[in-house]
Design an enzyme around this catalytic site. Structure first.
Site, PDB file in Angstrom:
ATOM      1  N   CYS A 114       0.819  -1.223   0.000  1.00  0.00           N
ATOM      2  CA  CYS A 114       0.000   0.000   0.000  1.00  0.00           C
ATOM      3  C   CYS A 114       0.849   1.268   0.000  1.00  0.00           C
ATOM      4  O   CYS A 114       0.326   2.364  -0.226  1.00  0.00           O
ATOM      5  CB  CYS A 114      -0.942   0.010   1.188  1.00  0.00           C
ATOM      6  SG  CYS A 114      -1.894  -1.504   1.336  1.00  0.00           S
ATOM      7  N   HIS A 242      -3.218   6.984   2.542  1.00  0.00           N
ATOM      8  CA  HIS A 242      -3.726   5.687   2.090  1.00  0.00           C
ATOM      9  C   HIS A 242      -5.048   5.389   2.792  1.00  0.00           C
ATOM     10  O   HIS A 242      -5.147   5.466   4.024  1.00  0.00           O
ATOM     11  CB  HIS A 242      -2.683   4.601   2.404  1.00  0.00           C
ATOM     12  CG  HIS A 242      -3.206   3.221   2.242  1.00  0.00           C
ATOM     13  ND1 HIS A 242      -3.946   2.825   1.147  1.00  0.00           N
ATOM     14  CD2 HIS A 242      -3.105   2.128   3.044  1.00  0.00           C
ATOM     15  CE1 HIS A 242      -4.276   1.555   1.286  1.00  0.00           C
ATOM     16  NE2 HIS A 242      -3.791   1.109   2.425  1.00  0.00           N
ATOM     17  N   ASN A 272     -10.401  -0.283   0.522  1.00  0.00           N
ATOM     18  CA  ASN A 272      -8.939  -0.201   0.501  1.00  0.00           C
ATOM     19  C   ASN A 272      -8.438  -0.768  -0.830  1.00  0.00           C
ATOM     20  O   ASN A 272      -8.573  -1.968  -1.082  1.00  0.00           O
ATOM     21  CB  ASN A 272      -8.400  -1.010   1.696  1.00  0.00           C
ATOM     22  CG  ASN A 272      -6.884  -1.041   1.749  1.00  0.00           C
ATOM     23  OD1 ASN A 272      -6.198  -0.710   0.787  1.00  0.00           O
ATOM     24  ND2 ASN A 272      -6.341  -1.475   2.880  1.00  0.00           N
TER      25      ASN A 272
END
Ligand code: UT7
Length: 316
Positions: A114, A242, A272
């Site tokens: 990520c 993020h 996500n």
């Protein structure tokens, strides 16, 4: 001083929107649990003929077209991902042909989970300094629905698919993005078995440990980027974190004493999307006028590895 500036953005989400109510039909969960614990209400999954490459192409074409540059002007093409269609050729390599990039363009995929997109921005800044051309294409793209274990309710509700892309321009007189990054080798907290393990390639995650890691590293990384750039947090226009869990984001906002209006997110609609989450959000901010020419966005990601990365990106 030399560095890169953000010229344009693009993004692509798959057609199929999967709400928490849709998930309730196949997973022992509820909209109430997911929304309260994560802030997520829906996400997008690839279906039919949609693919990782298709998402990369759509986001990249949009960014290139909005930049008003020719593919031949691009010197570096990087794709941050861990779900590319083929291990080799890399997604970036396939894009070289599909987008008509010159053959001497530096093209490769990078995996920093990520944090990958911000790793990609830093890598592009370094590579462009040595490139004969001054534009770089950096993409974050994931098709996480294909590596999601729908029997594990604590992870499967989190993830979504999508792609975001940016065109950046290197300038000898541009400020550096002052990237800060790190990694902490950990094979237990968040991992996806590879081809040599004989196990199915699903995401395995100890959510509580990742949560602890995130709330430790996100505020610290944010401070370090601001310090390195010599810019106080109050002078930064947008924080593009993020999108992993709204509670992690709320914690960072409190700890850093940020104005929540400068930390707008989209996790409720995207879930996500790992390496794609920062560039998808950047695209949303730019196209809605929430990040305007000359303004600065502090981007930061964290995740599997464990990895983290942050940088200060200015819109040209
Ligand atoms: O990109 C970076 C990657 N990942 C992350 O950022 C994830 C970070 N971690 C998290 O976001 C959170 O830890 C989760 C959302 C994954 C989990 O939230 P939590 O508050 O840590 O919940 P938990 O795992 O402690 O579970 C609490 C309860 C358990 O039930 P009992 O044992 O208390 O009866 C779970 O079985 O919630 C239950 N549970 C669920 N219930 C309904 C877990 N998942 C679900 C679910 N629906 N989907």
């Amino acid at each position: 001083m030399s560095g890169i500036k953000l010229i344009s953005t693009g993004s692509a989400l798959p057609r199929q929107e999967v709400t928490n109510f849709d998930l309730e039909k196949k997973v022992d969960t509820s909209d109430e649990w997911i929304a309260t614990r994560t802030g997520i209400r829906s996400r997008h999954y690839c279906s039919g003929d949609e693919s990782h490459l298709g998402l990369c192409m759509a986001a990249a074409r949009q960014a290139i077209q909005r930049a008003g540059v020719s593919p031949a002007d691009i010197g570096v093409c990087l794709v941050a991902t861990l779900t590319q269609d083929t291990m080799t050729p890399s997604a970036a390599c396939v894009l070289q042909k599909e987008l008509g990039l010159a053959e001497d363009t530096v093209c490769f995929d990078l995996n920093a989970a990520c944090a990958g997109f911000v790793y990609g921005l830093h890598t592009a800044e370094c590579l462009l300094a040595a490139s004969p051309r001054r534009y770089g294409l950096v993409i974050g793209c994931e098709v996480l629905s294909r590596i999601t274990d729908f029997t594990d309710r604590s992870t499967c509700v989190l993830f979504g698919d999508g792609a975001g892309a940016v065109v950046v321009e290197w300038g000898a007189d541009y400020p550096s993005i002052c990237a800060v990054m790190g990694s902490r080798g950990n094979r237990e907290v968040l991992y996806i078995p590879g081809v040599n393990t004989g196990s199915a390639s699903y995401i395995h995650m100890d959510g509580k440990e990742v949560f602890r890691f995130a709330v430790e590293v996100l505020p610290r990384c944010t401070h370090e980027v601001a310090e390195k750039a010599g810019v106080p947090l109050e002078a930064i226009d947008r924080f593009v974190f993020h999108q992993a869990n709204q509670r992690i984001l709320d914690h960072a906002v409190r700890k850093l004493k940020l104005d929540p209006a400068r930390c707008a997110g989209n996790i409720a609609r995207t879930g996500n999307t790992s390496a794609a989450s920062v560039p998808i959000l950047l695209d949303e901010l730019v196209t809605t006028g929430q990040l305007a020419s000359g303004q600065k966005a502090l981007c930061a990601g964290f995740g599997g590895g464990l990895t983290w990365a942050g940088c200060l990106l200015q819109l040209a």
